[in-house]
Design a protein around this motif. Structure first.
Motif, short mmCIF file in Angstrom:
data_model
loop_
_atom_site.label_atom_id
_atom_site.label_comp_id
_atom_site.label_asym_id
_atom_site.label_seq_id
_atom_site.Cartn_x
_atom_site.Cartn_y
_atom_site.Cartn_z
N VAL A 158 0.78 -1.31 0.00
CA VAL A 158 0.05 -0.03 -0.02
C VAL A 158 0.92 1.40 0.07
O VAL A 158 0.65 2.24 -0.65
N ALA A 159 1.91 1.24 0.96
CA ALA A 159 2.75 2.54 0.95
C ALA A 159 3.62 2.53 -0.37
O ALA A 159 3.68 3.63 -0.97
N ALA A 160 3.92 1.56 -1.01
CA ALA A 160 4.83 1.39 -2.20
C ALA A 160 3.83 2.20 -3.24
O ALA A 160 4.38 2.90 -4.10
N VAL A 161 2.77 1.48 -3.36
CA VAL A 161 1.87 2.13 -4.35
C VAL A 161 1.61 3.65 -4.46
O VAL A 161 1.90 4.27 -5.40
N CYS A 162 1.12 4.12 -3.32
CA CYS A 162 0.96 5.44 -3.05
C CYS A 162 2.31 6.30 -3.11
O CYS A 162 2.16 7.32 -3.82
N VAL A 216 -0.73 14.88 -3.14
CA VAL A 216 -0.57 15.06 -1.60
C VAL A 216 -1.32 13.97 -0.87
O VAL A 216 -0.77 13.52 -0.09
N GLY A 217 -2.61 13.85 -1.47
CA GLY A 217 -3.40 12.56 -0.78
C GLY A 217 -2.87 11.27 -0.94
O GLY A 217 -2.68 10.45 0.09
N SER A 218 -2.26 11.12 -2.13
CA SER A 218 -1.48 9.96 -2.52
C SER A 218 -0.43 9.60 -1.22
O SER A 218 -0.06 8.62 -0.78
N ALA A 219 0.38 10.77 -0.95
CA ALA A 219 1.55 10.50 -0.11
C ALA A 219 1.02 10.41 1.25
O ALA A 219 1.99 9.78 1.97
N LEU A 220 0.06 11.01 1.63
CA LEU A 220 -0.32 10.91 3.10
C LEU A 220 -0.91 9.43 3.43
O LEU A 220 -0.60 9.08 4.39
N ILE A 221 -1.50 8.99 2.39
CA ILE A 221 -1.98 7.55 2.42
C ILE A 221 -0.50 6.39 2.57
O ILE A 221 -0.62 5.74 3.32
N ALA A 222 0.50 6.81 2.06
CA ALA A 222 1.69 5.90 2.25
C ALA A 222 2.30 6.16 3.46
O ALA A 222 2.50 5.17 3.93
#
Length: 419
Positions: free
Chosen positions: A227-231, A386-392
């Protein structure tokens, strides 16, 4: 209930000189294949600008490319674990060359979508075999982490070199010749793999054949780091998937894209050695835990690519591309540490395929980015990134818990059960 595959100690090549030779040959070959990866890096520009289909069609081609990428990596991971590194590398790089040659011949939009799918299938299918060979060749955890990190570094440098050189060459000589060069480079990699690597597998073929992706995904740490890698990779891969769309929207030529990637290349060359030494150290085990390194890397990637989304000049894009580099390095070190310390020997190919698949999934957003650009403009694109990075970053907390739980179980396990 499915269980994670048993962790086996890696089998190492006993001659230190031979081990270094194999590793450095694979790293150099990985850099070559990325530096000549014109078909992959310039697919969006070729569809939108070279053939005149526009940014929406380019986004569709890149999304189709990402779907093929996911399918290809899943197959490559299983192929590596079953047939071994030499056989799988030779086969997949030969297939990569055919896809590149096909792109040079395709011009209609339906043909481009079909070729984009098969091109995506061959994009990263060498990575599981190369990563498995590194784990099988090197004994120490920190040494494996450094080698895995250098594998990511070689890929990043190759991508940046490709964009810088390809932007100039495409502007002056067109795209089709670049795709032929890409295909020839793939054939060179196939020949090198066949010559340098030993035949057969470096894992127990019987145990490898019984491991499935269902068992691999039973490992909670793999699910969370995926999950972290995808985001995180959605932000990192924005350099070659989102940036061309943004720069095309600004009316900037491929040479401007090449200059932005050149800034990224120079920063990677300058910062990778000191930051890798800082994060990994020179001892037998990595200096810092991988989770905080991964979280910091994802945060920096999100900051850099969101700033890039708000730029309109070549200088602004170049500055944002350089800002991404510390995040790229920390991200690469963390993923390399995970593969080197946690991936079972009889499933290394599948584990690496899952993490490489993160890049494949991260290549899917271009169509959505093109739509967001039309609907909400640059601020909406920046907000999504930014939202993608926060999920990661948020995924790193459960990842830490799962890794701690796995370490505690391993510590209390009788020695004979780990064999």
């Amino acid at each position: 209930m499915a269980t994670a595959p048993t962790v086996l100690a890696p089998r190492t090549i006993t001659t230190a000189r031979a081990a270094r030779s194999v590793v450095w040959t694979l790293l150099a070959s990985s850099l070559l294949i990325k530096a000549a990866g014109f078909a992959w890096d310039f697919l969006g520009y070729y569809v939108a600008d070279g053939l005149g289909y526009g940014t929406t069609a380019a986004g569709a081609s890149l999304t189709t490319f990402g779907v093929g990428w996911c399918v290809g990596l899943a197959s490559a991971g299983a192929l590596t674990d079953r047939l071994g590194q030499r056989t799988s590398l030779s086969i997949v790089m030969a297939l990569s060359s055919l896809a590149c040659f096909a792109l040079a011949a395709a011009e209609s939009f339906p043909a481009l979508l079909l070729v984009s799918f098969f091109l995506g299938m061959t994009m990263e299918i060498h990575r599981p075999a190369v990563s498995a060979q590194i784990n099988a060749t090197i004994a120490g955890e920190a040494a494996r982490t450094r080698a895995q990190s250098w594998l990511y570094w070689s890929s990043n440098v190759g991508i940046a070199i490709c964009a810088a050189a390809g932007g100039y060459l495409a502007h002056h000589y067109g795209y089709k010749g670049l795709f032929v060069v890409n295909g020839l480079a793939c054939l060179v990699f196939a020949a090198v793999a066949y010559r340098v690597l030993t035949p057969g597998t470096t894992t127990d073929s019987k145990s490898a054949s019984t491991v499935t992706y269902r068992q691999v995904f039973a490992d909670p740490s793999l699910r969370w780091i995926a999950v972290a890698a995808v985001c995180g990779m959605t932000c990192a891969w924005g350099l070659v998937s989102i940036l061309p769309l943004l720069m095309t929207d600004d009316g900037l030529p491929p040479t401007s894209y090449g200059l932005a990637m050149l800034a990224n290349t120079v920063s990677v060359l300058a910062l990778t050695p000191p930051l890798t030494r800082l994060l990994v150290g020179s001892g037998d085990t990595p200096r810092y835990p991988l989770v905080p390194v991964l979280a910091c890397g994802c945060a920096i990637l999100g900051l850099g690519i969101s700033l890039a989304a708000l730029q309109h000049s070549t200088l602004g894009y170049a500055a944002a591309a350089a800002l991404l580099v510390p995040g790229e390095i920390a991200f690469s070190v963390a993923l390399g540490a995970y593969i080197s310390t946690h991936a079972p020997r009889n499933a290394t190919g599948r584990y690496q395929a899952v993490l490489s698949g993160a890049t494949a999934v991260a290549s899917l957003p271009p169509l959505g980015v093109a739509m967001a650009l039309n609907i909400g403009g640059r601020p909406l694109v920046a907000a999504l990134l930014v939202g993608s990075a926060l999920i990661a970053v948020a995924a790193c907390r459960p990842l830490s818990r799962s890794l701690n739980t796995a370490q505690q179980k391993q510590a209390h396990r009788p020695p004979s059960s780990a064999l």
